[in-house]
Design a protein around this motif. Structure first.
Motif, PDB file in Angstrom:
ATOM      1  N   LEU A 151       0.825  -1.213   0.000  1.00  0.00           N
ATOM      2  CA  LEU A 151       0.000   0.000   0.000  1.00  0.00           C
ATOM      3  C   LEU A 151       0.858   1.261   0.000  1.00  0.00           C
ATOM      4  N   PHE A 152       1.942   1.229   0.763  1.00  0.00           N
ATOM      5  CA  PHE A 152       2.853   2.380   0.793  1.00  0.00           C
ATOM      6  C   PHE A 152       3.470   2.595  -0.588  1.00  0.00           C
ATOM      7  N   GLY A 153       3.889   1.509  -1.233  1.00  0.00           N
ATOM      8  CA  GLY A 153       4.470   1.631  -2.564  1.00  0.00           C
ATOM      9  C   GLY A 153       3.468   2.131  -3.587  1.00  0.00           C
ATOM     10  N   TYR A 154       2.216   1.667  -3.459  1.00  0.00           N
ATOM     11  CA  TYR A 154       1.199   2.026  -4.450  1.00  0.00           C
ATOM     12  C   TYR A 154       0.701   3.452  -4.270  1.00  0.00           C
ATOM     13  N   TYR A 155       0.490   3.866  -3.015  1.00  0.00           N
ATOM     14  CA  TYR A 155      -0.104   5.177  -2.775  1.00  0.00           C
ATOM     15  C   TYR A 155       0.921   6.294  -2.567  1.00  0.00           C
ATOM     16  N   ILE A 156       2.174   5.944  -2.310  1.00  0.00           N
ATOM     17  CA  ILE A 156       3.185   6.979  -2.071  1.00  0.00           C
ATOM     18  C   ILE A 156       4.299   6.934  -3.119  1.00  0.00           C
ATOM     19  N   VAL A 157       5.030   5.827  -3.174  1.00  0.00           N
ATOM     20  CA  VAL A 157       6.210   5.759  -4.043  1.00  0.00           C
ATOM     21  C   VAL A 157       5.822   5.817  -5.516  1.00  0.00           C
ATOM     22  N   ALA A 158       4.867   4.980  -5.944  1.00  0.00           N
ATOM     23  CA  ALA A 158       4.499   4.923  -7.359  1.00  0.00           C
ATOM     24  C   ALA A 158       3.967   6.265  -7.879  1.00  0.00           C
ATOM     25  N   PRO A 159       2.978   6.881  -7.221  1.00  0.00           N
ATOM     26  CA  PRO A 159       2.474   8.162  -7.761  1.00  0.00           C
ATOM     27  C   PRO A 159       3.507   9.278  -7.754  1.00  0.00           C
ATOM     28  N   LEU A 160       4.380   9.340  -6.731  1.00  0.00           N
ATOM     29  CA  LEU A 160       5.418  10.368  -6.716  1.00  0.00           C
ATOM     30  C   LEU A 160       6.369  10.189  -7.895  1.00  0.00           C
ATOM     31  N   SER A 161       6.746   8.935  -8.153  1.00  0.00           N
ATOM     32  CA  SER A 161       7.656   8.658  -9.264  1.00  0.00           C
ATOM     33  C   SER A 161       6.990   8.929 -10.610  1.00  0.00           C
ATOM     34  N   ILE A 162       5.749   8.464 -10.756  1.00  0.00           N
ATOM     35  CA  ILE A 162       5.040   8.648 -12.026  1.00  0.00           C
ATOM     36  C   ILE A 162       4.789  10.120 -12.301  1.00  0.00           C
ATOM     37  N   ASN A 163       4.404  10.868 -11.268  1.00  0.00           N
ATOM     38  CA  ASN A 163       4.143  12.294 -11.450  1.00  0.00           C
ATOM     39  C   ASN A 163       5.404  13.029 -11.880  1.00  0.00           C
ATOM     40  N   PHE A 164       6.527  12.710 -11.261  1.00  0.00           N
ATOM     41  CA  PHE A 164       7.774  13.402 -11.598  1.00  0.00           C
ATOM     42  C   PHE A 164       8.292  12.992 -12.972  1.00  0.00           C
ATOM     43  N   LEU A 165       8.442  11.671 -13.184  1.00  0.00           N
ATOM     44  CA  LEU A 165       9.012  11.197 -14.444  1.00  0.00           C
ATOM     45  C   LEU A 165       8.075  11.468 -15.620  1.00  0.00           C
ATOM     46  N   GLY A 166       6.750  11.402 -15.365  1.00  0.00           N
ATOM     47  CA  GLY A 166       5.807  11.669 -16.435  1.00  0.00           C
ATOM     48  C   GLY A 166       5.761  13.127 -16.840  1.00  0.00           C
ATOM     49  N   SER A 167       6.159  14.013 -15.922  1.00  0.00           N
ATOM     50  CA  SER A 167       6.124  15.452 -16.206  1.00  0.00           C
ATOM     51  C   SER A 167       7.488  15.997 -16.613  1.00  0.00           C
ATOM     52  N   TYR A 168       8.528  15.207 -16.427  1.00  0.00           N
ATOM     53  CA  TYR A 168       9.892  15.705 -16.671  1.00  0.00           C
ATOM     54  C   TYR A 168      10.193  15.762 -18.166  1.00  0.00           C
ATOM     55  N   THR A 169      10.747  16.877 -18.612  1.00  0.00           N
ATOM     56  CA  THR A 169      11.140  17.027 -20.009  1.00  0.00           C
ATOM     57  C   THR A 169      12.498  17.724 -20.079  1.00  0.00           C
TER      58      THR A 169
END
Length: 284
Positions: A151-169
């Motif tokens: 749950l920690f990985g799904y609700y904290i680590v995954a969204p933080l990583s996806i938000n950053f890497l998905g927005s990074y250019t």
């Protein structure tokens, strides 16, 4: 013909132990496959709701961080309408392969308590009766820690990583179009890695039992562990201090809990040795 009575652990040969281990592994794999088949049939829920949940800006984690940012008066990327990336499948069998492997991993996550149960059934005959009594909550504790990590990985680590890497250019000339396997892999690594990391107290418990770890060793290498945890947090989260602290704190808490677990194991062992010594002195 009467069925042969099962052998005790002391009577079993090395090949007998291997045969016993083989059947425990077969039952574990069978449970994972059966749950995986159920997950395979729940394609829409597994992919649209769970896996692609952190891709949508109405994900609970993004809403929470957006509210925190608004409360503090900080402009936050978590308040955006959508993440600026798309997911593609560039291989002919890419989607089908992703469906199969995702179902298998879902089977492992959901079936983890049963896998732990089979491992415990293999290990427990080698323990003393009092050790088995003190370890009755092993399956529950190991499963609880694993699901907390998931749950920690799904609700904290995954969204933080996806938000950053998905927005990074690196340039406006480049658009983010991620491969399906890459996206699923990021979510899977975040979830599984955190689930296993949260098993640290259980691992320390058994390492202490066999004499490989002591509270003194854990305290001695606490500073080194702190550095390792911060590096790990920097790798799996966006490069901002807040995200790294959010990930690092639970791991550091687990490390401290592991020290207490190691102390408890040694205290119990010392009491047991004292009782044995007292019994021997009486007999002598």
């Amino acid at each position: 013909m009467a069925k042969a009575a099962p052998k005790s652990p002391d009577e079993m040969s090395f090949l007998d132990h291997l045969e016993e281990l083989r059947w425990h592994l077969i039952r574990s794999v069978l449970a994972v496959v059966i749950i995986g088949i159920v997950a395979f049939l729940m394609k829409e829920f597994i992919f649209d709701t769970i896996l692609f949940g952190p891709k949508k800006m109405d994900f609970p984690t993004y809403r929470l961080f957006c509210k925190v940012g608004n409360f503090l008066g900080i402009d936050s990327d978590f308040c955006a309408d959508e993440l600026p990336f798309t997911i593609q499948s560039r291989l002919m069998g890419g989607q089908f392969s992703a469906h199969i492997w995702t179902s298998i991993w879902a089977g492992f996550i959901v079936g983890f308590p049963y896998v732990v149960y089979e491992i415990w059934k293999f290990v427990s005959p080698a323990l003393h009766s009092n050790e088995r009594k003190h370890s009755k909550g092993f399956i529950f504790t190991a499963s609880l820690l694993f699901f907390m990590g998931v749950l920690f990985g799904y609700y904290i680590v995954a969204p933080l990583s996806i938000n950053f890497l998905g927005s990074y250019t690196v340039s406006q000339e480049v658009t983010n179009e991620f491969d399906l396997a890459s996206y699923i892999g990021s979510v899977r690594i975040s979830v599984i890695a955190c689930g296993l990391i949260f098993e640290l107290p259980i691992i320390v418990y058994f390492l202490t039992k066999v004499g490989l770890v002591t509270p003194e060793i854990l305290k001695k290498y606490r500073k080194i562990s702190l550095v390792v945890v911060l590096i790990l947090s920097a790798v799996i989260t966006p490069p901002d201090v807040t995200s790294q602290i959010v990930v690092a704190l639970p791991i550091l808490m687990l490390y401290q809990i592991s020290i207490y677990v190691s102390k408890i194991v040694l205290k119990r062992q010392a009491k047991k040795d004292a009782k044995l010594a007292a019994a021997r002195s009486k007999n002598n």
